[in-house]
Write a protein that holds these residues in place. Structure first.
Motif, PDB file in Angstrom:
ATOM      1  N   ALA A 148      19.480  16.923  12.937  1.00  0.00           N
ATOM      2  CA  ALA A 148      19.492  18.139  13.754  1.00  0.00           C
ATOM      3  C   ALA A 148      18.573  18.039  14.966  1.00  0.00           C
ATOM      4  O   ALA A 148      18.746  18.756  15.941  1.00  0.00           O
ATOM      5  CB  ALA A 148      19.096  19.347  12.905  1.00  0.00           C
ATOM      6  N   SER A 149      17.599  17.142  14.906  1.00  0.00           N
ATOM      7  CA  SER A 149      16.645  17.064  16.007  1.00  0.00           C
ATOM      8  C   SER A 149      17.025  16.005  17.028  1.00  0.00           C
ATOM      9  O   SER A 149      16.238  15.691  17.908  1.00  0.00           O
ATOM     10  CB  SER A 149      15.249  16.770  15.465  1.00  0.00           C
ATOM     11  OG  SER A 149      15.198  15.452  14.959  1.00  0.00           O
ATOM     12  N   GLU A 150      18.226  15.437  16.912  1.00  0.00           N
ATOM     13  CA  GLU A 150      18.606  14.382  17.845  1.00  0.00           C
ATOM     14  C   GLU A 150      19.852  14.770  18.622  1.00  0.00           C
ATOM     15  O   GLU A 150      20.765  15.376  18.078  1.00  0.00           O
ATOM     16  CB  GLU A 150      18.865  13.078  17.070  1.00  0.00           C
ATOM     17  CG  GLU A 150      17.604  12.610  16.377  1.00  0.00           C
ATOM     18  CD  GLU A 150      17.765  11.296  15.617  1.00  0.00           C
ATOM     19  OE1 GLU A 150      18.862  10.721  15.643  1.00  0.00           O
ATOM     20  OE2 GLU A 150      16.772  10.862  15.022  1.00  0.00           O
ATOM     21  N   ASP A 151      19.890  14.388  19.891  1.00  0.00           N
ATOM     22  CA  ASP A 151      21.135  14.592  20.622  1.00  0.00           C
ATOM     23  C   ASP A 151      21.984  13.326  20.476  1.00  0.00           C
ATOM     24  O   ASP A 151      21.577  12.382  19.810  1.00  0.00           O
ATOM     25  CB  ASP A 151      20.870  14.930  22.087  1.00  0.00           C
ATOM     26  CG  ASP A 151      22.013  15.775  22.667  1.00  0.00           C
ATOM     27  OD1 ASP A 151      23.089  15.853  22.028  1.00  0.00           O
ATOM     28  OD2 ASP A 151      21.851  16.349  23.748  1.00  0.00           O
ATOM     29  N   MET A 165       7.051  18.161  15.909  1.00  0.00           N
ATOM     30  CA  MET A 165       7.690  18.594  14.659  1.00  0.00           C
ATOM     31  C   MET A 165       8.948  17.786  14.376  1.00  0.00           C
ATOM     32  O   MET A 165       9.933  18.326  13.880  1.00  0.00           O
ATOM     33  CB  MET A 165       8.031  20.082  14.744  1.00  0.00           C
ATOM     34  CG  MET A 165       6.821  20.967  14.930  1.00  0.00           C
ATOM     35  SD  MET A 165       7.167  22.693  14.560  1.00  0.00           S
ATOM     36  CE  MET A 165       8.255  23.149  15.882  1.00  0.00           C
ATOM     37  N   ASN A 166       8.925  16.516  14.690  1.00  0.00           N
ATOM     38  CA  ASN A 166      10.089  15.673  14.384  1.00  0.00           C
ATOM     39  C   ASN A 166      10.259  15.580  12.871  1.00  0.00           C
ATOM     40  O   ASN A 166       9.322  15.228  12.158  1.00  0.00           O
ATOM     41  CB  ASN A 166       9.902  14.281  14.987  1.00  0.00           C
ATOM     42  CG  ASN A 166      11.157  13.440  14.856  1.00  0.00           C
ATOM     43  OD1 ASN A 166      11.663  13.247  13.759  1.00  0.00           O
ATOM     44  ND2 ASN A 166      11.671  12.968  15.970  1.00  0.00           N
ATOM     45  N   PRO A 167      11.443  15.917  12.383  1.00  0.00           N
ATOM     46  CA  PRO A 167      11.623  16.011  10.933  1.00  0.00           C
ATOM     47  C   PRO A 167      11.918  14.689  10.219  1.00  0.00           C
ATOM     48  O   PRO A 167      12.264  14.709   9.037  1.00  0.00           O
ATOM     49  CB  PRO A 167      12.802  16.968  10.805  1.00  0.00           C
ATOM     50  CG  PRO A 167      13.593  16.727  12.040  1.00  0.00           C
ATOM     51  CD  PRO A 167      12.627  16.362  13.120  1.00  0.00           C
ATOM     52  N   ALA A 168      11.805  13.550  10.896  1.00  0.00           N
ATOM     53  CA  ALA A 168      12.169  12.283  10.252  1.00  0.00           C
ATOM     54  C   ALA A 168      11.298  12.022   9.017  1.00  0.00           C
ATOM     55  O   ALA A 168      10.114  12.349   9.015  1.00  0.00           O
ATOM     56  CB  ALA A 168      12.012  11.139  11.241  1.00  0.00           C
ATOM     57  N   PRO A 169      11.899  11.444   7.978  1.00  0.00           N
ATOM     58  CA  PRO A 169      11.127  11.135   6.770  1.00  0.00           C
ATOM     59  C   PRO A 169      10.133   9.985   7.023  1.00  0.00           C
ATOM     60  O   PRO A 169      10.173   9.352   8.076  1.00  0.00           O
ATOM     61  CB  PRO A 169      12.202  10.716   5.771  1.00  0.00           C
ATOM     62  CG  PRO A 169      13.353  10.273   6.599  1.00  0.00           C
ATOM     63  CD  PRO A 169      13.310  11.086   7.846  1.00  0.00           C
TER      64      PRO A 169
END
Lengths: 305, 419
Positions: B251-254, A134-138
């Motif tokens: 938000a999904s990266e440290d 579910m990585n939100p990257a575009p």
């Protein structure tokens, strides 16, 4: 004829060994479960907001104060959305899978194992995999499911998953649905199998379509299964912690009461507030479990067990 | 491995012994010293091991018991420590961020003041005066800083900046916003890479310092500070403008993933503490000055926003004398010069030997600036605020990231400062 004394001795003999056998667990549960719950409530009703405070009794002040905190409202809202999607999703998926297997698919045993396998994985492991999926990257930097959608030309499906302010918790429930659907399937399958073929045959003879056999005959008899499933999923859902930590870490956007409580106890070191949140969580779970217990006890009585 | 098992067994034994008999403390015979930390990986662990080796060499009669607990930035360790302190089973010394983060421990009476220790060892002169000032609580010091990290560092990719026609890293917050816009327009790169919520807290402290200046920034953490001023409002508006140029998936990266984007050329800027330098050079094998450059974060030239790991002497420590020996080592020039090159930080003392740090252009420069710059404490890393205040700010920032309500952010920050 036996004397009174002999009767008494025999009576003691019947119940004493049993009592001795269970008494350690009764004592342990009384102290470490109910005692601790009592202690938690005592803490929640005190003003022990630092470990060094003595903690005066303040009644329900902490319980009331929590509702004026933006973080608490946010966490409760997130937990409600998560619970609705998780319980609903797992029920529907589990029911569908159970239904398909019940119709006699070839290789049922293998499929059953495959669907049940996620149960054996911890939420942390599931979370780590789904964090990547579910990585939100575009689109231009997409990985995981977004990359899959983009490569299939399904650009409209590319989305920001759990990082969306509105629908984040819906996405967060997906890994949980994935993990528990197999288990719910097993519950439903057992339920389906428990309904005698005679009943179905009778319905068919009376002119029911296969669909009607399910909706009118099978499903009404599955109410106990659905109820157990809701209880099991519901209490897991209200306490969810590890899955969210693995996917998102500690962030407000996916905050839930359990994470809030952890923060209060171990970061801020506010015992009273932590205990208050714990108390609310216990009450929420109790609200789900207690009606079920009452219902079961009544049913067992009416069946004369 | 054998040694690890032995150490673990010893630690467990010590725990059991302490729990059963020696709850009162001060009961050890100084034949060992149990030191609690969260240094369990990378350069931190290497640095700690080198210190242990030195300690055992100098103190042959004292066995070192390494009670390190794994877990990023000490969250797990602090949970374990809290339990031990409450049950009056303290280690002989434990790691903590120097500054207000220790305030709860001090108020609870868990720590001994170290004023005499400072006097005996001449630490008041060895450390910068401002540092001793900023870690004092009601006139006393309670911990011994080992190292210093810098929070306000702007990392950039020189090639990306060149592509956007930017010659120099930005000097003010306004220049920074202009540069971010230029990168947005001229290149495909992400103007500013950030990570999960805590890295936004980290960014906030740099923006506040850059926009308000060192005196006004330091005043924000004094009792009764007013956060509702127009100055803070302007700073927050600029903070908002800066965040608008970060990547969608932040938000999904440290911090590692976000910082890596800079050296990979995917992003132009990143604001992160100087542990990023060690990460770039040692883990990613990048070259200083070529693959990445650095500057004080915009508007903070001449100010060193610091954070520091320090060691304490708990009340009731079983082996007090041995613990003092440990504190002597970590506060000495020699000890700090053993530890810091491995950890990738600079000594908290001002008399470190520059040659030990010559491999790193960043550390060499940082050591010079540590002596001459004004000092400001990092709030996110526990220097200026206790955990309750810090969590309040973190919550306010998290809600702002979710709801995008800047006025609510300032209100929440104002309230947090009043509590």
């Amino acid at each position: 004829m036996s004397t009174k004394k002999e009767v008494a001795v025999r009576r003691v003999r019947t119940w004493l060994p049993g009592l001795l056998l269970v008494s350690p667990s009764i004592v342990l549960i009384a102290v470490f479960v109910y005692g601790m719950i009592g202690w938690n409530f005592q803490l929640a009703m005190s003003d022990k907001h630092k470990p060094i405070h003595d903690g005066e009794f303040v009644g329900f002040a902490n319980f009331v104060a929590l509702w004026s905190e933006a973080r608490w409202l946010n966490a409760v809202g997130n937990a409600v959305i998560f619970t609705a999607v998780f319980v609903g999703g797992a029920l529907v998926m589990g029911w569908l899978l159970g239904l398909l297997l019940d119709k006699g698919v070839r290789g049922e045993a293998a499929l059953r194992t495959i669907y049940l396998a996620p149960m054996a994985i911890s939420f942390i492991a599931t979370g780590l995999v789904w964090r990547w999926l579910m990585n939100p990257a575009p689109i231009e930097r997409a990985t995981g499911l977004n990359a899959l959608f983009a490569n299939l030309g399904l650009d409209f499906l590319v989305n920001d998953w759990w990082t969306s302010p509105d629908f984040g918790m819906v996405a967060m429930a997906l890994p949980a649905v994935w993990q528990l659907s197999g288990y719910i399937m097993a519950l439903f399958l057992a339920g389906f199998r428990g309904i005698s073929d005679d009943l179905r045959e009778a319905a068919r003879v009376d002119g029911c379509s296969e669909w009607q056999v399910y909706t009118k005959v099978v499903i009404p008899q599955l109410r106990p299964v659905v109820l157990s499933a809701v209880i099991i999923l519901g209490h897991m859902s209200l306490k969810v912690f590890d899955l969210i930590i693995a996917v998102a870490g500690k962030q407000i956007i996916t905050d839930v009461p359990a994470i809030f409580m952890f923060d209060m106890v171990f970061e801020v070191r506010d015992p009273a507030k932590g205990a208050t949140i714990a108390a609310y969580m216990l009450m929420a779970v109790a609200a789900v479990v207690i009606p079920y217990l009452i219902w079961t006890i009544r049913k067992e009585r009416s069946e004369g067990r | 491995m054998r040694a690890g098992v032995k150490a673990a067994t010893a630690a467990a034994l010590v725990g059991v012994l302490a729990a059963t008999g020696c709850g009162g403390g001060g009961a050890g015979d100084n034949s060992e010293v149990e030191v609690f930390s969260w240094w369990t990986g990378g350069g931190e662990e290497a640095g700690l091991n080198a210190l242990i080796e030195k300690f055992e060499e100098d103190n042959s009669g004292i066995e070192f018991v390494n009670a390190a607990v794994a877990g990023g930035s000490g969250t797990n360790a602090q949970a374990v420590l809290e339990g031990r302190l409450q049950s009056q089973d303290p280690p002989d010394s434990f790691q903590g961020h120097a500054g207000a983060e220790l305030q709860d421990y001090i108020e609870a009476g868990y720590l001994q003041p170290l004023d005499d220790f400072y006097a005996e060892n001449g630490l008041g002169e060895a450390y910068p005066e401002e540092l001793v000032d900023q870690i004092s609580y009601e006139g006393s010091v309670y911990s011994v800083p080992v190292n210093v990290h810098r929070s306000n560092v702007l990392w950039f990719n020189p090639a990306v900046l060149e592509e956007a026609g930017i010659d120099e890293p930005p000097e003010t917050v306004d220049d920074f916003i202009d540069d971010l816009k230029a990168i947005e327009e001229e290149t495909d790169a992400i103007p500013l890479s950030i990570g999960a919520q805590w890295t936004v807290d980290h960014l906030l402290e740099s923006v506040l310092l850059g926009e308000l200046g060192v005196d006004a920034y330091n005043a924000l953490w004094e009792p009764g500070a007013d956060w509702s001023t127009p100055e803070v409002e302007t700073a927050l508006e600029k903070f908002d403008a800066i965040l608008a140029h970060s990547q969608e998936e932040s938000a999904s990266e440290d911090w590692q993933e976000a910082a890596k984007r800079v050296v990979d050329g995917e992003a132009a800027f990143n604001i992160m503490g100087d542990w990023a330098a060690g990460y770039f050079v040692n883990d990613l094998e990048m070259t200083e000055g070529e693959d990445f450059g650095w500057a004080p974060s915009p508007g903070t030239d001449g100010v060193y926003m610091w954070l520091s790991d320090s060691f304490t002497l708990p009340e009731g420590a079983p082996n007090q004398e041995a613990a003092q020996k440990w504190l002597e080592l970590v506060s000495s020039q020699e000890g700090q010069d053993i530890f810091n090159p491995l950890k990738g930080s600079i000594p908290a003392r001002t008399d470190g030997d520059p040659e030990k740090y010559a491999d790193s252009a960043y550390l060499t420069e940082a050591m010079e600036q540590w002596k001459s710059d004004d000092l400001a404490g990092s709030f996110w890393h526990g220097v200026t605020v206790n955990n309750a205040w810090k969590t309040d700010i973190d919550t306010a920032v998290g809600l702002y990231l979710q709801d995008d309500d800047l006025a609510a952010l300032q209100d929440a920050l104002t309230t947090a400062a009043q509590e």
